[in-house]
Write a protein that holds these residues in place. Structure first.
Motif, short mmCIF file in Angstrom:
data_model
loop_
_atom_site.label_atom_id
_atom_site.label_comp_id
_atom_site.label_asym_id
_atom_site.label_seq_id
_atom_site.Cartn_x
_atom_site.Cartn_y
_atom_site.Cartn_z
N GLU A 57 0.80 -1.22 0.00
CA GLU A 57 0.00 0.00 0.00
C GLU A 57 0.84 1.27 0.00
O GLU A 57 0.31 2.37 -0.17
N ALA A 58 2.13 1.16 0.19
CA ALA A 58 3.00 2.34 0.26
C ALA A 58 3.21 2.95 -1.11
O ALA A 58 3.20 2.26 -2.14
N LYS A 59 3.40 4.26 -1.12
CA LYS A 59 3.87 4.91 -2.35
C LYS A 59 5.31 4.50 -2.60
O LYS A 59 5.69 4.14 -3.72
N SER A 60 6.11 4.55 -1.54
CA SER A 60 7.49 4.06 -1.59
C SER A 60 7.88 3.60 -0.21
O SER A 60 7.30 4.03 0.80
N ILE A 61 8.84 2.70 -0.13
CA ILE A 61 9.34 2.25 1.17
C ILE A 61 10.83 1.95 1.08
O ILE A 61 11.29 1.34 0.10
N ILE A 62 11.57 2.42 2.07
CA ILE A 62 13.01 2.19 2.17
C ILE A 62 13.28 1.37 3.41
O ILE A 62 12.87 1.75 4.53
N ALA A 63 13.95 0.24 3.24
CA ALA A 63 14.32 -0.61 4.37
C ALA A 63 15.78 -0.36 4.72
O ALA A 63 16.67 -0.61 3.91
N LEU A 64 16.01 0.16 5.93
CA LEU A 64 17.36 0.46 6.39
C LEU A 64 17.75 -0.48 7.52
O LEU A 64 16.95 -0.76 8.41
N ASP A 65 18.98 -0.95 7.51
CA ASP A 65 19.47 -1.79 8.60
C ASP A 65 20.99 -1.77 8.58
O ASP A 65 21.62 -1.56 7.53
N ALA A 66 21.58 -1.99 9.75
CA ALA A 66 23.03 -2.04 9.84
C ALA A 66 23.60 -3.36 9.32
O ALA A 66 24.79 -3.45 9.04
N VAL A 90 22.02 -0.29 3.61
CA VAL A 90 22.73 -0.41 4.89
C VAL A 90 22.89 0.99 5.48
O VAL A 90 23.32 1.92 4.78
N SER A 91 22.56 1.13 6.76
CA SER A 91 22.60 2.47 7.37
C SER A 91 22.70 2.35 8.88
O SER A 91 22.08 1.48 9.50
N ASP A 92 23.45 3.24 9.48
CA ASP A 92 23.52 3.40 10.93
C ASP A 92 22.28 4.18 11.37
O ASP A 92 21.95 5.22 10.78
N LEU A 93 21.59 3.69 12.39
CA LEU A 93 20.36 4.35 12.84
C LEU A 93 20.63 5.76 13.37
O LEU A 93 19.72 6.59 13.41
N ARG A 94 21.87 6.01 13.76
CA ARG A 94 22.21 7.33 14.32
C ARG A 94 22.58 8.34 13.25
O ARG A 94 22.74 9.54 13.56
N LYS A 95 22.73 7.89 12.02
CA LYS A 95 23.07 8.77 10.92
C LYS A 95 22.42 8.22 9.66
O LYS A 95 23.03 7.53 8.85
N LEU A 96 21.15 8.55 9.49
CA LEU A 96 20.35 7.94 8.44
C LEU A 96 20.71 8.47 7.06
O LEU A 96 20.91 9.67 6.87
N ASP A 126 22.91 8.21 22.18
CA ASP A 126 22.53 7.46 20.99
C ASP A 126 21.03 7.60 20.69
O ASP A 126 20.64 7.76 19.52
N ILE A 127 20.21 7.53 21.72
CA ILE A 127 18.76 7.69 21.50
C ILE A 127 18.46 9.10 21.01
O ILE A 127 17.63 9.30 20.10
N TYR A 128 19.14 10.08 21.57
CA TYR A 128 18.95 11.46 21.11
C TYR A 128 19.27 11.57 19.61
O TYR A 128 18.53 12.20 18.85
N LYS A 129 20.36 10.94 19.19
CA LYS A 129 20.77 10.99 17.78
C LYS A 129 19.73 10.31 16.88
O LYS A 129 19.40 10.82 15.80
N VAL A 130 19.22 9.16 17.32
CA VAL A 130 18.24 8.44 16.52
C VAL A 130 16.95 9.24 16.37
O VAL A 130 16.41 9.39 15.27
N ILE A 131 16.44 9.77 17.48
CA ILE A 131 15.21 10.56 17.44
C ILE A 131 15.40 11.81 16.58
O ILE A 131 14.54 12.17 15.77
N LYS A 132 16.55 12.46 16.75
CA LYS A 132 16.82 13.67 15.97
C LYS A 132 16.86 13.35 14.47
O LYS A 132 16.31 14.10 13.65
N GLU A 133 17.47 12.23 14.11
CA GLU A 133 17.55 11.83 12.71
C GLU A 133 16.17 11.48 12.14
O GLU A 133 15.85 11.83 11.00
#
Length: 226
Positions: A57-66, A90-96, A126-133
């Motif tokens: 149902e998505a218009k687009s979807i990106i799957a990110l994981d380390a 492939v992506s770091d959750l703290r720097k998307l 780390d949580i601050y970085k993830v939420i901010k990203e």
């Protein structure tokens, strides 16, 4: 306790078999944010548990994981759907690896917790970085939905001690709404129940599974959304 980092790197197929024994979360996500026609990001997508039910149902979807190994399974699953509105990265959750204001909905299932564990001395940063990203990548009026464990083998929420501060921060510091649900495992038979729980959760739980004949294993899950 098994090393989950190694599991995600070396045993992604078996991990996918384990989580396939739980119901999918399509209806729960729709109750929070209907996602038809949205640009979606699955953060810490793993083997595509959420991506595979959102892609239709998505218009687009990106799957990110380390983990590149986990994303290989996601890619294989998505290729079989015939849809072309997706990509994995492939992506770091703290720097998307996402553009600013590029997503309507960001989902994260059982992934941020590895950074939010109080066993990590930098968990708050780390949580601050993830939420901010996530907020950086989210469009105005966009939605974030996070799924995390509230206990395996329990019928009422019993979060692990090392995640309690992270969960409290989501509500008290970052102003997420919160609810809990049951998302039990239903195994095919006792042999499978013992094998898969021992593989991912360790001997204490798997021994209990055998002793109590827990082909149906209770699991409590927390949902936080913003």
């Amino acid at each position: 306790m098994p090393n989950h980092t190694e599991i995600y790197r070396k045993d992604a197929e078996k991990y996918h078999e384990l989580i396939s024994k739980q119901n999918n979360l399509t209806n729960i996500i729709k109750q929070i944010r209907p996602f038809k026609g949205l640009d979606i990001v699955d953060l810490g997508a793993g083997t595509g548990r959420l991506t595979s039910v959102l892609v239709e149902e998505a218009k687009s979807i990106i799957a990110l994981d380390a983990s590149e190994e986990m994303l290989k399974i996601t890619k294989e699953k998505l290729e079989k759907t015939g849809f072309t509105n997706w990509k994995t990265q492939v992506s770091d959750l703290r720097k998307l690896s996402l553009q600013d204001q590029s997503a309507d909905l960001i989902v994260a299932g059982w992934s941020i917790c590895y950074l939010g564990s109080s066993n990590n001395p930098y968990w708050e940063q780390d949580i601050y970085k993830v939420i901010k990203e996530m907020k950086r990548a989210l469009r105005r009026n966009g939605t974030i939905i996070i799924f995390e464990t509230l206990g395996t083998g329990v019928k009422t929420p019993s979060p692990p001690d090392f995640l309690k501060k992270y969960y409290a921060a989501l509500v008290n510091q970052y102003c997420f709404s919160h609810q809990s649900i049951r998302l039990d495992y239903t195994f095919d038979d006792m042999q499978q129940a013992e094998e898969l729980t021992r593989f991912f959760f360790g001997s204490d739980l798997s021994n209990r599974v055998v002793k109590e004949n827990l082909v149906h294993l209770p699991e409590c899950v927390g949902i936080w959304w913003l």
